[in-house]
Each structure stands twice: as structure tokens, then as C-alpha cells.
Design a protein around this motif. Sequence first.
Motif, PDB file in Angstrom:
ATOM      1  N   GLU A   1     -19.122  27.393  41.468  1.00 50.99           N
ATOM      2  CA  GLU A   1     -20.178  27.966  40.640  1.00 50.99           C
ATOM      3  C   GLU A   1     -20.852  29.131  41.372  1.00 50.99           C
ATOM      4  O   GLU A   1     -21.423  28.955  42.453  1.00 50.99           O
TER       5      GLU A   1
ATOM      6  N   ARG B   1     -24.127  22.548  21.560  1.00 52.15           N
ATOM      7  CA  ARG B   1     -24.290  23.960  21.896  1.00 52.15           C
ATOM      8  C   ARG B   1     -25.148  24.127  23.149  1.00 52.15           C
ATOM      9  O   ARG B   1     -24.816  24.905  24.030  1.00 52.15           O
TER      10      ARG B   1
ATOM     11  N   LEU C   1     -23.062  23.193  26.102  1.00 48.05           N
ATOM     12  CA  LEU C   1     -22.085  24.241  26.420  1.00 48.05           C
ATOM     13  C   LEU C   1     -22.769  25.468  27.018  1.00 48.05           C
ATOM     14  O   LEU C   1     -22.223  26.122  27.908  1.00 48.05           O
ATOM     15  N   GLU C   2     -23.963  25.761  26.528  1.00 47.65           N
ATOM     16  CA  GLU C   2     -24.703  26.926  27.018  1.00 47.65           C
ATOM     17  C   GLU C   2     -25.057  26.745  28.505  1.00 47.65           C
ATOM     18  O   GLU C   2     -24.956  27.687  29.291  1.00 47.65           O
TER      19      GLU C   2
ATOM     20  N   THR D   1     -11.143  27.900  27.287  1.00 49.15           N
ATOM     21  CA  THR D   1     -11.964  28.065  26.094  1.00 49.15           C
ATOM     22  C   THR D   1     -12.082  26.734  25.350  1.00 49.15           C
ATOM     23  O   THR D   1     -11.135  25.958  25.308  1.00 49.15           O
TER      24      THR D   1
ATOM     25  N   ASN E   1     -17.735  33.452  33.514  1.00 42.23           N
ATOM     26  CA  ASN E   1     -16.645  33.769  32.580  1.00 42.23           C
ATOM     27  C   ASN E   1     -15.440  32.840  32.702  1.00 42.23           C
ATOM     28  O   ASN E   1     -14.416  33.064  32.069  1.00 42.23           O
TER      29      ASN E   1
ATOM     30  N   ASP F   1      -9.360  22.535  23.431  1.00 43.96           N
ATOM     31  CA  ASP F   1      -9.616  23.214  24.699  1.00 43.96           C
ATOM     32  C   ASP F   1      -8.309  23.730  25.277  1.00 43.96           C
ATOM     33  O   ASP F   1      -7.235  23.238  24.952  1.00 43.96           O
TER      34      ASP F   1
ATOM     35  N   LEU G   1     -15.687  29.972  31.519  1.00 44.22           N
ATOM     36  CA  LEU G   1     -15.791  29.202  30.277  1.00 44.22           C
ATOM     37  C   LEU G   1     -16.197  30.102  29.120  1.00 44.22           C
ATOM     38  O   LEU G   1     -17.102  30.923  29.245  1.00 44.22           O
ATOM     39  N   SER G   2     -15.482  29.957  27.992  1.00 42.13           N
ATOM     40  CA  SER G   2     -15.982  30.572  26.761  1.00 42.13           C
ATOM     41  C   SER G   2     -15.913  29.504  25.680  1.00 42.13           C
ATOM     42  O   SER G   2     -15.119  28.565  25.770  1.00 42.13           O
ATOM     43  N   TYR G   3     -16.778  29.643  24.689  1.00 40.33           N
ATOM     44  CA  TYR G   3     -16.746  28.622  23.629  1.00 40.33           C
ATOM     45  C   TYR G   3     -17.110  29.217  22.281  1.00 40.33           C
ATOM     46  O   TYR G   3     -17.686  30.319  22.192  1.00 40.33           O
ATOM     47  N   GLU G   4     -16.745  28.471  21.245  1.00 40.70           N
ATOM     48  CA  GLU G   4     -17.015  28.890  19.875  1.00 40.70           C
ATOM     49  C   GLU G   4     -17.353  27.640  19.082  1.00 40.70           C
ATOM     50  O   GLU G   4     -16.679  26.623  19.229  1.00 40.70           O
TER      51      GLU G   4
ATOM     52  N   LYS H   1     -21.984  27.356  30.342  1.00 41.32           N
ATOM     53  CA  LYS H   1     -21.646  28.778  30.276  1.00 41.32           C
ATOM     54  C   LYS H   1     -22.338  29.533  31.415  1.00 41.32           C
ATOM     55  O   LYS H   1     -21.727  30.355  32.098  1.00 41.32           O
TER      56      LYS H   1
END
Lengths: 254, 343
Positions: A12, B220, B223-224, B274, B232, B292, B234-237, B227
Motif C-alpha cells: 500500500e 461502495r 470499495l472506496e 477490477t 490504481n 473480479d 484496484l478499479s471497480y464499477e 480504492k
Amino acid sequence: MKQITAIIADDEENLRKGLTLLLERLWPELKILGQAQNGIEALSLIEFEKPDIAFLDIKMPGMTGINVAKKVSNACKIVFITAYDHFAVQAFESEAVDYILKPLTQNRLKATIDRLKKQLGEQEQPLDFDLKMKKIIQVLENKDVPEYLRLIKVKTGSDLRFIPVSQVLYFKAEDKYTIVQTATNEFLIKTPIKDLENDLEPKQFWRVHRSAIVNIEKIQAIKRSFSNQLIIGFNETMHTIAVSRSYEHLFKQM
Amino acid sequence: MQRLKLKDTIYTFIITAIFDTIIAVVLTYMVLDGHNFFDVFIISQLMGLSICLCMSYVAHFVDGKKWDVAGTIIGLVVGVLIGSLLSWGFLSFFRGNDFTYFFKHVFSYVFVFGIVFGVPISYFFSSREKIIESEKQIQKEKIKRLTMEKEAAMTTLRLLQAQIEPHFLFNTLANVISLFDIDIEKSRQMLINLNEYLRISLQRTRQEMITLAQELDLTRKYLEIFKIRMGNRLSYEINDKTNKSDFAFPPLIIQPLVENSIKYGIEPKISGGTIIIDCTIKENILEIMITDTGKGLDEDASKAGIGINNVSQRLENIYGSAASLILKQNNPTGIKAIIRVPL
């Protein structure tokens, strides 16, 4: 006096930066040669830069901090960084190897720095350090042994699926295969029933026959047949499994 | 329970009467050359029913296993004696036979036949009773065990729900502290997310049902936080195409699966990955797909999916067989989890 050098490894970024800033503040003479964001980078950085000290996060992708320490060939003081791991902390303490806990505090890091300075002044036997490390690794690796099987890997056509064991009604041996029966599906796997028995949680999965293991949480009824044999029925299905005589005691002493 | 016992007893008496009739027929036509069927029938019934009565009476009082055999024998002998006495009463009253005649010509037959037929019949009944008893016992024990197990499971569940993984908490706090010096705005954002995540987590442990929107909201936040931690890597939708934000949905279904994806799929993978969450409604079925592109499950990781079994169990407890959880290997890499619940 030779300048003391270090590397920092953590997956991290914020934590790498945070530790770098704290070290700059508390130990300005220390030179940080580089940062690694996974275990593999950490190992090559140590091999290449040959630092005096390596701050290693334990949980990193590629290779754990523990494994990096195991593979390091040159004399390098290791300080492990860990978030919350009662077990690991105990192991470190008993072997007097240094570690710091996340979130880092100035006081704790200061104590570590003092100890590092003292150790680097003396000359510790590398053999002694190896021995300590081996003991710690043993403790941590034992802890990491997974307990019981939670997902069963099955092939359905071209798909690979994972069946949560909680969905399984029973496992039944059939020729060279094992049938994995759920409420809606039947899958075949190649793992023999004997091996499964060792990997499944014994409180939930009972061997009731030479060729069958049942999920007791899915049992709906147990009946006696005309031939006086115990028969297990499962929730929401017509499936049944016969209990062999030698396993009947399981259901009588409950 | 009482009624069932009475029913069982009546049933036993009826079967005994039928047996007695068969014995009477057999005795009359095969041994006594067809004479006096009525008398033989009456005596047979008197014998059979008094044996049956005595044995039921004995069985009622003698419950311990030790007394089973002795009780059966005593019941049988007393029953035969009472039956004989009644038979004599019948013969002397209606047929005028005196006691000596009865004792000489009838009693010995009656006694012997009583024992000869009584033994197998009582064995039949006692073993039948034992099977019924043991079945009831098994059923009773099972109910007891299931109730206990259910209670234990509920307690564990509540604990699990209330528990916030310490690793997650301390790592997140370590990030917040580091970010103070690096990026105060990100640090603030992370604390807000953590605060809201904790608030909803603690709230939902006390609720059976929340809404789909709430569960997605919680996911969310979670995940935030990752994030910011993973950058970078991790990305998520999250794509909610249901247009039904107030749809009642159980807590701790989506988030634990996302947690698994991060923990076993994306965090251990050097390049990261992702996570895509799609919610759609097809023919009154809500489908939630969590895909994932992480490391996927290898042999060892198949021992790690503790959250998955929990989710599967919870879905079954709430929806029965109407809901499903399917886990597949995603192509080319990672895991695809598909949850289906009825609307």
C-alpha cells in the motif's frame, strides 16, 4: 562511520510514504535506498541494494514478507510490519525479532530505531539470527495451514464452478468418482471419499457408510427401513442415504 | 402424545383379537376336528386379550431395559393364568363344567397353547414397540439437536455480523494516519468512508432486512476505502439497473463476496484487478453478478471461502430453494459470483 541504509516494502503506497516520512523525521541519517510494492520486488531490491535494514510488510502479493526474509542471503536486519496478528506478534516477541504494528506510532518506531542502532553497532552472529527466523517462520506457517475445505471445485461442461460445502447434501463414492449432490445438481469429482473425509469439517460432515459422507445440517429425517436399516432423508429432495450398521451409533448417542 | 399411545394400544388389541380368531380357527379345524368352534373362539379371545392386557399393563410400569425380559415373562404367565380363570368361569357358567373337569380336560391345553402362541406374539409386539420407541427417540433427539444447533448458529451469526475484521480496521487506520502527512483531503475522505461503513455495519447487524440500495451503498463505501488503499491496483464499477432502490434485501450478502474477491483475488495479485457488480431484474428474479479479475481460486484458496458458505447459508435460511449462489471461474481470470433471489 558508514552510512546506514534501508529499504521499505509494503503493497500500500500510503503506508510506504507514511513510514518514509516518519523515518526521515526520527532518523534523518538513515538513507532509504528504495521502496518495493510486492514481495518479489522487495527481494530483488534487497539483493541488489544490499541495505542494512529491510522494513517488510508481511501480507504482500507475489511473496509474503516472511518468505522474503527466508530467501534473503546477505546479512540484513529485518523489521516486520503487521496490522493485527496476535499470533505473529507473539512469535516475534518470543524470538526478540523486531516488528512494528500498524498504525505506526512515533514512540514504537523510536524504540525500534534505538534497538536497530544498537544491534548494528554490535556484531550479531548471523547463525543466531537464522535460527530465530526459522523458528518464527515455523510458527507462522503452521498458523497459515487452512482448516477445512469450504469450496468444492467441479467441472460442468467447459465451466469451472466452485460449490460451497454448505450446499452439499452428501458425497457418495461411485466407481472411481465421487458424486457431489446438492439440492438441485449432481457433480462428479475425482477426489476419493477417503481424502474428502480428512478435509471436511468433522462436526458438519459425517461418514455414515463406507461410501458416503452426509452434511448433517441438510438432514430432514432419519427412518428405519423394513430391513431395520437407518435411512437418511434430505431437505427438499427425494434423495436418501443408507447408514451402515457400524455407523448407526452416531445417531443413537445424540 | 397420550392420544397416540391410546391409539397404539387399541391397535394392539385389535391385532391380538385377529390373531386369537386365527388360532381358534386353526385349533378347531386342524386339532379338534371342527367341534365347538364357538367355545374355542371365546376361550381363545379370553386368553389372548388377558395376556395382551397384562403385558400392556406391565409394559406401562416396567420401562427400564433391565426389566424388559422379566416383565414380558411375568406379564405372559399372569395373563395366561387370568385367561385360564376367565375361561373356567365361562365354561362353568354357560356349560356347567365343574372345576375338576376343567382342570383335567381344558386347563392343560389352554395353558400350553397360551404359552406356545403367547411367546411369539409377545415377541412380535415387544419388538414392534421397541422400533416405534427408538424411532420416536431418534426423532426427538434430532429435533432437540436441530434446535440447539439453530440457536448456536444464530448466535455465531450475530457475532459474525457484529465483527469487523481487525486486519481491515487497523490497515485502514494506518492509511488514515499516513495520509495525514501526505494528502490531508484523502485522509479526511477515508475517515468519512470508514465512519459510514462502520455505522451501517453496526446497524445492519440488528436488522433482518435492509434495502438493496443500502447494501450497495455499504459495498461502495467498502470499495472506496480499498480504492484509496490500493490506488490504481484496484478499479471497480457498480451498475444497478433495477430501478428499485427500496427493494428489501438481506444484509451481508454482497459485501462479504466483494470482501472475498479483494482478499483472495485482487490483493494477492501483483497487478491487482477490477471488480464489477451488476444488478438486473429478469422475470421477477433479481440477479446480482459480482465479477473480479483477480487471482481466482486455487486448491488452497478453496479452503478460504468462509464468507461464501455463510452467504449461501443465509440465502437458504431466508429464501429456501428459491434463491441461489453460483460461483464460477471467470474468463480469462478471476471469479464470477451470481446471486439470484426472487422478487
